[in-house]
Design a protein around this motif. Structure first.
Motif, PDB file in Angstrom:
ATOM      1  N   TYR A 104     -39.389   7.797  -3.854  1.00  0.00           N
ATOM      2  CA  TYR A 104     -39.350   8.750  -2.731  1.00  0.00           C
ATOM      3  C   TYR A 104     -39.786  10.141  -3.200  1.00  0.00           C
ATOM      4  O   TYR A 104     -40.601  10.802  -2.562  1.00  0.00           O
ATOM      5  CB  TYR A 104     -37.927   8.813  -2.147  1.00  0.00           C
ATOM      6  CG  TYR A 104     -37.740   9.929  -1.146  1.00  0.00           C
ATOM      7  CD1 TYR A 104     -38.139   9.775   0.175  1.00  0.00           C
ATOM      8  CD2 TYR A 104     -37.189  11.159  -1.533  1.00  0.00           C
ATOM      9  CE1 TYR A 104     -37.988  10.808   1.087  1.00  0.00           C
ATOM     10  CE2 TYR A 104     -37.044  12.199  -0.628  1.00  0.00           C
ATOM     11  CZ  TYR A 104     -37.443  12.020   0.685  1.00  0.00           C
ATOM     12  OH  TYR A 104     -37.312  13.053   1.588  1.00  0.00           O
ATOM     13  N   LEU A 105     -39.250  10.554  -4.328  1.00  0.00           N
ATOM     14  CA  LEU A 105     -39.549  11.905  -4.831  1.00  0.00           C
ATOM     15  C   LEU A 105     -41.038  12.049  -5.186  1.00  0.00           C
ATOM     16  O   LEU A 105     -41.649  13.074  -4.898  1.00  0.00           O
ATOM     17  CB  LEU A 105     -38.670  12.218  -6.053  1.00  0.00           C
ATOM     18  CG  LEU A 105     -37.168  12.362  -5.740  1.00  0.00           C
ATOM     19  CD1 LEU A 105     -36.339  12.369  -7.026  1.00  0.00           C
ATOM     20  CD2 LEU A 105     -36.904  13.639  -4.920  1.00  0.00           C
ATOM     21  N   GLU A 106     -41.599  11.009  -5.771  1.00  0.00           N
ATOM     22  CA  GLU A 106     -43.038  11.052  -6.104  1.00  0.00           C
ATOM     23  C   GLU A 106     -43.885  11.229  -4.850  1.00  0.00           C
ATOM     24  O   GLU A 106     -44.829  12.017  -4.818  1.00  0.00           O
ATOM     25  CB  GLU A 106     -43.467   9.714  -6.734  1.00  0.00           C
ATOM     26  CG  GLU A 106     -43.360   9.643  -8.230  1.00  0.00           C
ATOM     27  CD  GLU A 106     -43.445   8.182  -8.688  1.00  0.00           C
ATOM     28  OE1 GLU A 106     -44.284   7.432  -8.133  1.00  0.00           O
ATOM     29  OE2 GLU A 106     -42.663   7.801  -9.572  1.00  0.00           O
ATOM     30  N   VAL A 107     -43.537  10.453  -3.820  1.00  0.00           N
ATOM     31  CA  VAL A 107     -44.337  10.489  -2.587  1.00  0.00           C
ATOM     32  C   VAL A 107     -44.129  11.825  -1.854  1.00  0.00           C
ATOM     33  O   VAL A 107     -45.077  12.396  -1.307  1.00  0.00           O
ATOM     34  CB  VAL A 107     -43.988   9.262  -1.704  1.00  0.00           C
ATOM     35  CG1 VAL A 107     -44.651   9.341  -0.343  1.00  0.00           C
ATOM     36  CG2 VAL A 107     -44.425   7.989  -2.420  1.00  0.00           C
ATOM     37  N   LEU A 108     -42.900  12.339  -1.898  1.00  0.00           N
ATOM     38  CA  LEU A 108     -42.636  13.660  -1.310  1.00  0.00           C
ATOM     39  C   LEU A 108     -43.436  14.730  -2.049  1.00  0.00           C
ATOM     40  O   LEU A 108     -44.063  15.605  -1.446  1.00  0.00           O
ATOM     41  CB  LEU A 108     -41.134  13.980  -1.380  1.00  0.00           C
ATOM     42  CG  LEU A 108     -40.734  15.366  -0.881  1.00  0.00           C
ATOM     43  CD1 LEU A 108     -40.982  15.519   0.621  1.00  0.00           C
ATOM     44  CD2 LEU A 108     -39.246  15.645  -1.178  1.00  0.00           C
ATOM     45  N   ASP A 109     -43.440  14.634  -3.374  1.00  0.00           N
ATOM     46  CA  ASP A 109     -44.145  15.620  -4.195  1.00  0.00           C
ATOM     47  C   ASP A 109     -45.642  15.601  -3.875  1.00  0.00           C
ATOM     48  O   ASP A 109     -46.286  16.648  -3.760  1.00  0.00           O
ATOM     49  CB  ASP A 109     -43.896  15.316  -5.673  1.00  0.00           C
ATOM     50  CG  ASP A 109     -44.449  16.411  -6.574  1.00  0.00           C
ATOM     51  OD1 ASP A 109     -44.331  17.599  -6.184  1.00  0.00           O
ATOM     52  OD2 ASP A 109     -45.013  16.083  -7.625  1.00  0.00           O
ATOM     53  N   GLU A 110     -46.163  14.402  -3.704  1.00  0.00           N
ATOM     54  CA  GLU A 110     -47.592  14.274  -3.394  1.00  0.00           C
ATOM     55  C   GLU A 110     -47.903  14.933  -2.046  1.00  0.00           C
ATOM     56  O   GLU A 110     -48.895  15.657  -1.902  1.00  0.00           O
ATOM     57  CB  GLU A 110     -47.959  12.785  -3.368  1.00  0.00           C
ATOM     58  CG  GLU A 110     -49.444  12.517  -3.290  1.00  0.00           C
ATOM     59  CD  GLU A 110     -49.743  11.022  -3.081  1.00  0.00           C
ATOM     60  OE1 GLU A 110     -48.884  10.177  -3.429  1.00  0.00           O
ATOM     61  OE2 GLU A 110     -50.827  10.726  -2.559  1.00  0.00           O
ATOM     62  N   ALA A 111     -47.025  14.682  -1.066  1.00  0.00           N
ATOM     63  CA  ALA A 111     -47.239  15.256   0.273  1.00  0.00           C
ATOM     64  C   ALA A 111     -47.164  16.777   0.207  1.00  0.00           C
ATOM     65  O   ALA A 111     -48.046  17.482   0.718  1.00  0.00           O
ATOM     66  CB  ALA A 111     -46.189  14.713   1.238  1.00  0.00           C
ATOM     67  N   ILE A 112     -46.129  17.292  -0.433  1.00  0.00           N
ATOM     68  CA  ILE A 112     -45.976  18.751  -0.518  1.00  0.00           C
ATOM     69  C   ILE A 112     -47.143  19.331  -1.317  1.00  0.00           C
ATOM     70  O   ILE A 112     -47.693  20.378  -0.964  1.00  0.00           O
ATOM     71  CB  ILE A 112     -44.615  19.128  -1.146  1.00  0.00           C
ATOM     72  CG1 ILE A 112     -43.488  18.742  -0.185  1.00  0.00           C
ATOM     73  CG2 ILE A 112     -44.553  20.606  -1.472  1.00  0.00           C
ATOM     74  CD1 ILE A 112     -42.075  18.997  -0.722  1.00  0.00           C
ATOM     75  N   GLY A 113     -47.548  18.602  -2.363  1.00  0.00           N
ATOM     76  CA  GLY A 113     -48.652  19.065  -3.207  1.00  0.00           C
ATOM     77  C   GLY A 113     -49.937  19.263  -2.420  1.00  0.00           C
ATOM     78  O   GLY A 113     -50.704  20.185  -2.693  1.00  0.00           O
ATOM     79  N   GLU A 114     -50.159  18.424  -1.421  1.00  0.00           N
ATOM     80  CA  GLU A 114     -51.386  18.569  -0.625  1.00  0.00           C
ATOM     81  C   GLU A 114     -51.311  19.750   0.320  1.00  0.00           C
ATOM     82  O   GLU A 114     -52.320  20.286   0.740  1.00  0.00           O
ATOM     83  CB  GLU A 114     -51.611  17.298   0.209  1.00  0.00           C
ATOM     84  CG  GLU A 114     -52.534  16.325  -0.465  1.00  0.00           C
ATOM     85  CD  GLU A 114     -53.552  15.739   0.522  1.00  0.00           C
ATOM     86  OE1 GLU A 114     -53.320  14.622   0.971  1.00  0.00           O
ATOM     87  OE2 GLU A 114     -54.553  16.424   0.844  1.00  0.00           O
ATOM     88  N   LEU A 115     -50.088  20.124   0.683  1.00  0.00           N
ATOM     89  CA  LEU A 115     -49.939  21.145   1.714  1.00  0.00           C
ATOM     90  C   LEU A 115     -49.604  22.529   1.167  1.00  0.00           C
ATOM     91  O   LEU A 115     -49.815  23.542   1.818  1.00  0.00           O
ATOM     92  CB  LEU A 115     -48.827  20.717   2.688  1.00  0.00           C
ATOM     93  CG  LEU A 115     -49.065  19.367   3.375  1.00  0.00           C
ATOM     94  CD1 LEU A 115     -47.843  18.902   4.116  1.00  0.00           C
ATOM     95  CD2 LEU A 115     -50.244  19.478   4.318  1.00  0.00           C
ATOM     96  N   ALA A 116     -49.051  22.560  -0.034  1.00  0.00           N
ATOM     97  CA  ALA A 116     -48.611  23.839  -0.596  1.00  0.00           C
ATOM     98  C   ALA A 116     -49.728  24.488  -1.409  1.00  0.00           C
ATOM     99  O   ALA A 116     -50.478  23.808  -2.079  1.00  0.00           O
ATOM    100  CB  ALA A 116     -47.398  23.623  -1.474  1.00  0.00           C
ATOM    101  N   VAL A 117     -49.811  25.799  -1.314  1.00  0.00           N
ATOM    102  CA  VAL A 117     -50.771  26.556  -2.113  1.00  0.00           C
ATOM    103  C   VAL A 117     -50.001  27.161  -3.270  1.00  0.00           C
ATOM    104  O   VAL A 117     -48.906  27.682  -3.061  1.00  0.00           O
ATOM    105  CB  VAL A 117     -51.381  27.712  -1.271  1.00  0.00           C
ATOM    106  CG1 VAL A 117     -52.345  28.521  -2.098  1.00  0.00           C
ATOM    107  CG2 VAL A 117     -52.054  27.142  -0.045  1.00  0.00           C
ATOM    108  N   LYS A 118     -50.527  27.077  -4.456  1.00  0.00           N
ATOM    109  CA  LYS A 118     -49.836  27.718  -5.593  1.00  0.00           C
ATOM    110  C   LYS A 118     -49.690  29.204  -5.309  1.00  0.00           C
ATOM    111  O   LYS A 118     -50.657  29.860  -4.925  1.00  0.00           O
ATOM    112  CB  LYS A 118     -50.664  27.493  -6.868  1.00  0.00           C
ATOM    113  CG  LYS A 118     -50.387  26.149  -7.508  1.00  0.00           C
ATOM    114  CD  LYS A 118     -49.248  26.268  -8.519  1.00  0.00           C
ATOM    115  CE  LYS A 118     -48.980  24.904  -9.133  1.00  0.00           C
ATOM    116  NZ  LYS A 118     -47.576  24.639  -9.329  1.00  0.00           N
ATOM    117  N   GLY A 119     -48.466  29.709  -5.485  1.00  0.00           N
ATOM    118  CA  GLY A 119     -48.169  31.091  -5.150  1.00  0.00           C
ATOM    119  C   GLY A 119     -48.866  32.131  -5.975  1.00  0.00           C
ATOM    120  O   GLY A 119     -49.577  31.920  -6.877  1.00  0.00           O
TER     121      GLY A 119
END
Ligand code: PMP
Length: 466
Positions: free
Chosen positions: A451-466
């Motif tokens: 679950y955490l891997e898949v969540l991380d992948e989803a957030i990774g696609e949507l989040a911009v490095k600050g």
């Protein structure tokens, strides 16, 4: 809500969403064909309307499930973190429940008579929740309906007090919201004045509770011990003891709806936090997948059921069908407390929802919460993480919400929908952004990590490095 969610790229979010919606449609031809067929015999193609509106995408049709996974008719297998809205806290098709239910079906599913299993279930729930007397229905909604009636009969008062963000089932008097300080029906079809005896205040707001109770007309406060319908918000220290003191002082009963939170702890949050409700309401997972609702009550309230007018019911049934009011609490339903539901609940309590099983889910819940925190930190997001034993989740705000107003100010429907469909397309099912994932009896550490891997992948696609 760009301020709260900070590092989310909106343009990218929309293009990812379009891509994922397209992928969803392409991957579910069998579900879409069934939906097209179903539209001819059912409004919106579903047997119950919210199946069409809850998920933010067309419904998929279910095929089968085992443990923490289910498959749809297109053959995709999903790791289920929503557990069919928590019904399957024991997993899909838990073996002890399957055996007990199969055995009972062969012997007859319902007799309109008590079954011995009901005594086991009542005794076991008494041990777990600390309330001595129990009654059974077919759902939590119907248990809440009877709990409210019992509170009214016991206090001679009419009003109920709820907290904003609540859900207690599709009941006329609880499907109410507060608009400009006034109680209003939440949906179409509810009587215009169905909320005339319903008041709603914010969770964690004891002065507001006190002001309402000062009316001296409140039969009960009905609340979840921690609110779980708009993500999760927790009681602040002192909230529950304050609530109990205020309700006792006002002669108002306290009804804790543990329909969801019974999955968080053995004996629910009532036991975990040493709460002292007059009534506890249960449902959903209690039957290990078979419909059942229950409510437990104090001795005082059991006495009200036994003798509503102050007299034991000797001539029970006298006065029925003679067109006169009957001095008996309005409870019951033909299918309530059927032998099948009771056999299922007994097997679930005895073999699935053991103290050890809960302890295991707590370790998984900590793993889940730690993992979500690590993702948020790594992705540079200013989100907060809520922890409630085996339930964990994130809010799109730096601080955890105290109540529904805080939560709604931080909510981001677009982002929530994008995360959901992204994960769904990679085999992870959540009930919706509003429902935080729960580590169940059927999950393993590997499931949580997945679950955490898949969540991380989803957030990774949507989040911009600050
Ligand atoms: N109480 C709570 C806290 C709930 O979350 C729900 C369902 N989501 C209900 C009651 C009603 O349960 P049911 O629909 O199974 O009757």
């Amino acid at each position: 809500m760009d301020q709260a969610t900070g590092a989310i790229d909106r343009q990218r979010l929309r293009s990812v969403m379009a891509r994922e919606d397209e992928r969803f449609a392409r991957n579910h031809p069998a579900s879409m064909a069934l939906l097209a067929r179903a539209r001819r015999s059912m409004p919106r193609g579903v047997p119950m309307q919210w199946m069409a509106s809850t998920y933010g995408h067309p419904p998929i049709f279910s095929a089968d499930g085992k443990g923490a996974h289910f498959r749809c008719v297109d053959g995709h297998r999903y790791l289920d973190m929503g557990l069919a809205l928590l019904v399957n806290f024991g997993g899909y098709a838990p073996a002890p429940v399957v055996s007990a239910v199969t055995r009972q079906l062969r012997r007859g599913s319902h007799f309109a008579l008590p079954a011995e299993d009901a005594i086991y279930v009542a005794e076991e729930l008494s041990n777990r929740f600390g309330l001595p007397s129990w009654q059974f229905t077919l759902s939590a909604t119907l248990a809440n309906a009877e709990a409210i009636r019992l509170a009214r009969a016991a206090t001679g008062r009419e009003r109920i007090l709820l907290f904003d963000g609540k859900y207690h089932g599709h009941l006329e008097q609880t499907m109410q919201i507060i608009v400009d300080g006034e109680t209003r029906p939440e949906y179409l079809g509810l009587a215009r004045d169905a909320g005339a005896s319903t008041s709603i205040v914010q969770f964690n707001d004891l002065p507001a509770v006190e002001a309402m109770l000062a009316r001296d007309d409140v039969a009960c406060v009905l609340t979840e011990p921690a609110m779980t319908l708009e993500r999760t918000f927790l009681p602040e220290p002192g909230f529950h003891s304050g609530l109990r003191t205020l309700t006792r002082r006002a002669g108002t009963l306290l009804v804790l709806d543990e329909t969801h939170t019974q999955t968080q702890h053995f004996g629910g949050l009532t036991r975990a936090w040493g709460l002292e409700p007059d009534i506890v309401v249960l449902g959903k997972s209690l039957g290990g997948g078979i419909p059942i609702g229950a409510y437990g009550m104090t001795k005082h309230l059991a006495d009200v059921l036994e003798a509503p007018g102050g007299d034991p019911i000797v001539g029970y049934g006298e006065g029925q069908f003679v067109g006169e009011p009957i001095a008996e609490l309005a409870t019951g339903g033909t299918m309530f407390a059927n032998a099948l539901s009771m056999a299922a609940a007994r097997a679930a309590l005895e073999h699935v929802y053991t103290e050890e099983a809960y302890a295991r889910t707590h370790a998984l819940g900590a793993r889940l919460a730690d993992g979500i925190s690590a993702i948020i930190e790594r992705r540079g997001l200013s989100w907060s993480v809520v922890r409630l034993f085996n339930r964990a989740g994130y809010h799109f705000s730096r601080d955890l919400p105290r109540n529904a107003l805080d939560q709604r100010a931080a909510e981001d429907q677009e982002l929530s929908d994008a995360l959901r469909i992204h994960m769904l397309n990679r085999g992870v099912w959540e009930a919706g952004g509003w429902a935080n994932p729960v580590a169940s009896v059927a999950h393993t550490a590997a499931d949580i990590d997945h679950y955490l891997e898949v969540l991380d992948e989803a957030i990774g696609e949507l989040a911009v490095k600050g």
